[in-house]
Write a protein that holds these residues in place. Structure first.
Motif, PDB file in Angstrom:
ATOM      1  N   ARG A   1       0.834  -1.206   0.000  1.00 23.44           N
ATOM      2  CA  ARG A   1       0.000   0.000   0.000  1.00 23.44           C
ATOM      3  C   ARG A   1       0.867   1.254   0.000  1.00 23.44           C
ATOM      4  O   ARG A   1       0.575   2.209  -0.699  1.00 23.44           O
ATOM      5  N   GLY A   2       1.934   1.244   0.761  1.00 27.26           N
ATOM      6  CA  GLY A   2       2.755   2.437   0.899  1.00 27.26           C
ATOM      7  C   GLY A   2       3.763   2.669  -0.210  1.00 27.26           C
ATOM      8  O   GLY A   2       4.168   3.805  -0.456  1.00 27.26           O
ATOM      9  N   LYS A   3       4.173   1.603  -0.913  1.00 28.45           N
ATOM     10  CA  LYS A   3       5.309   1.747  -1.836  1.00 28.45           C
ATOM     11  C   LYS A   3       5.053   1.312  -3.270  1.00 28.45           C
ATOM     12  O   LYS A   3       5.912   1.495  -4.124  1.00 28.45           O
TER      13      LYS A   3
ATOM     14  N   TYR B   1      -0.887   0.020  -6.727  1.00 30.09           N
ATOM     15  CA  TYR B   1      -1.673  -0.556  -5.619  1.00 30.09           C
ATOM     16  C   TYR B   1      -3.173  -0.613  -5.921  1.00 30.09           C
ATOM     17  O   TYR B   1      -3.793  -1.676  -5.821  1.00 30.09           O
ATOM     18  N   GLU B   2      -3.763   0.497  -6.294  1.00 31.85           N
ATOM     19  CA  GLU B   2      -5.211   0.539  -6.525  1.00 31.85           C
ATOM     20  C   GLU B   2      -5.615  -0.295  -7.734  1.00 31.85           C
ATOM     21  O   GLU B   2      -6.616  -1.018  -7.688  1.00 31.85           O
ATOM     22  N   GLU B   3      -4.849  -0.211  -8.808  1.00 38.72           N
ATOM     23  CA  GLU B   3      -5.158  -0.994 -10.005  1.00 38.72           C
ATOM     24  C   GLU B   3      -5.064  -2.486  -9.711  1.00 38.72           C
ATOM     25  O   GLU B   3      -5.914  -3.274 -10.149  1.00 38.72           O
ATOM     26  N   LEU B   4      -4.038  -2.880  -8.963  1.00 38.86           N
ATOM     27  CA  LEU B   4      -3.873  -4.284  -8.593  1.00 38.86           C
ATOM     28  C   LEU B   4      -5.051  -4.751  -7.750  1.00 38.86           C
ATOM     29  O   LEU B   4      -5.590  -5.838  -7.971  1.00 38.86           O
TER      30      LEU B   4
ATOM     31  N   PHE C   1     -11.213 -12.393  -6.132  1.00 36.65           N
ATOM     32  CA  PHE C   1     -11.117 -12.551  -4.676  1.00 36.65           C
ATOM     33  C   PHE C   1     -11.685 -11.329  -3.959  1.00 36.65           C
ATOM     34  O   PHE C   1     -11.763 -10.257  -4.539  1.00 36.65           O
ATOM     35  N   ASP C   2     -12.000 -11.501  -2.679  1.00 41.74           N
ATOM     36  CA  ASP C   2     -12.156 -10.340  -1.813  1.00 41.74           C
ATOM     37  C   ASP C   2     -10.754  -9.787  -1.602  1.00 41.74           C
ATOM     38  O   ASP C   2      -9.785 -10.553  -1.542  1.00 41.74           O
ATOM     39  N   VAL C   3     -10.635  -8.478  -1.468  1.00 42.35           N
ATOM     40  CA  VAL C   3      -9.324  -7.853  -1.327  1.00 42.35           C
ATOM     41  C   VAL C   3      -9.316  -6.943  -0.102  1.00 42.35           C
ATOM     42  O   VAL C   3     -10.174  -6.063   0.028  1.00 42.35           O
ATOM     43  N   MET C   4      -8.358  -7.176   0.779  1.00 37.91           N
ATOM     44  CA  MET C   4      -8.120  -6.307   1.923  1.00 37.91           C
ATOM     45  C   MET C   4      -6.789  -5.614   1.659  1.00 37.91           C
ATOM     46  O   MET C   4      -5.778  -6.292   1.448  1.00 37.91           O
ATOM     47  N   GLY C   5      -6.770  -4.310   1.696  1.00 32.71           N
ATOM     48  CA  GLY C   5      -5.621  -3.542   1.241  1.00 32.71           C
ATOM     49  C   GLY C   5      -4.530  -3.267   2.245  1.00 32.71           C
ATOM     50  O   GLY C   5      -3.793  -2.299   2.078  1.00 32.71           O
ATOM     51  N   TYR C   6      -4.415  -4.075   3.291  1.00 32.09           N
ATOM     52  CA  TYR C   6      -3.295  -3.962   4.224  1.00 32.09           C
ATOM     53  C   TYR C   6      -3.223  -5.235   5.058  1.00 32.09           C
ATOM     54  O   TYR C   6      -4.100  -6.095   4.969  1.00 32.09           O
ATOM     55  N   THR C   7      -2.163  -5.351   5.845  1.00 38.47           N
ATOM     56  CA  THR C   7      -2.009  -6.523   6.705  1.00 38.47           C
ATOM     57  C   THR C   7      -1.856  -6.139   8.167  1.00 38.47           C
ATOM     58  O   THR C   7      -2.557  -6.650   9.025  1.00 38.47           O
TER      59      THR C   7
ATOM     60  N   THR D   1      -0.084   7.938   3.303  1.00 38.87           N
ATOM     61  CA  THR D   1      -0.412   8.607   2.052  1.00 38.87           C
ATOM     62  C   THR D   1      -1.743   8.150   1.460  1.00 38.87           C
ATOM     63  O   THR D   1      -2.348   8.877   0.673  1.00 38.87           O
ATOM     64  N   LYS D   2      -2.212   6.941   1.793  1.00 35.78           N
ATOM     65  CA  LYS D   2      -3.503   6.461   1.315  1.00 35.78           C
ATOM     66  C   LYS D   2      -4.064   5.434   2.278  1.00 35.78           C
ATOM     67  O   LYS D   2      -3.332   4.697   2.922  1.00 35.78           O
TER      68      LYS D   2
END
Length: 112
Positions: free
Chosen positions: A72-74, A78-81, A89-95, A103-104
């Protein structure tokens, strides 16, 4: 629940995965919603043939893909992926850490 974690390729050159695995096994941060039945079936970076990796994850029965906090940070894409993965799949954007980023904020998408 069958989970895969995708991480930033450059970060993997120096990261052990401790933050992601710690959050998963303690069921904290992005993994707080899962019970003891949840399992990790994949842990890989986004480099290489991502379409091949998606197919392998689908065949393994992965339900949800977590994009690592470092991704997410680097990672510019990120958003397109996240949207590409949400086709399958369901997508969770961090761990680990906060869902609010420097920044987002983390993306959270249900499978389309």
């Amino acid at each position: 629940m069958k989970i895969a974690i995708l991480v930033n390729e450059d970060t993997m050159k120096r990261c052990t995965g401790k933050g992601c695995f710690n959050a998963f096994f303690k069921r904290i941060d992005a993994f707080s919603q899962y019970g003891p039945e949840a399992e990790i079936l994949g842990f890989t970076h986004v480099g290489g043939d991502i379409q091949h990796k998606i197919e392998k994850l689908k065949k393994s029965g992965v339900d949800t893909v977590h994009l690592s906090t470092c991704l997410r940070g680097k990672y510019e894409g990120y958003e397109e992926l996240a949207h590409e993965l949400a086709i399958h799949f369901d997508v969770m954007g961090y761990t680990h850490g906060s869902a609010k980023g420097k920044t987002k904020d983390a993306i959270n998408l249900k499978k389309k």
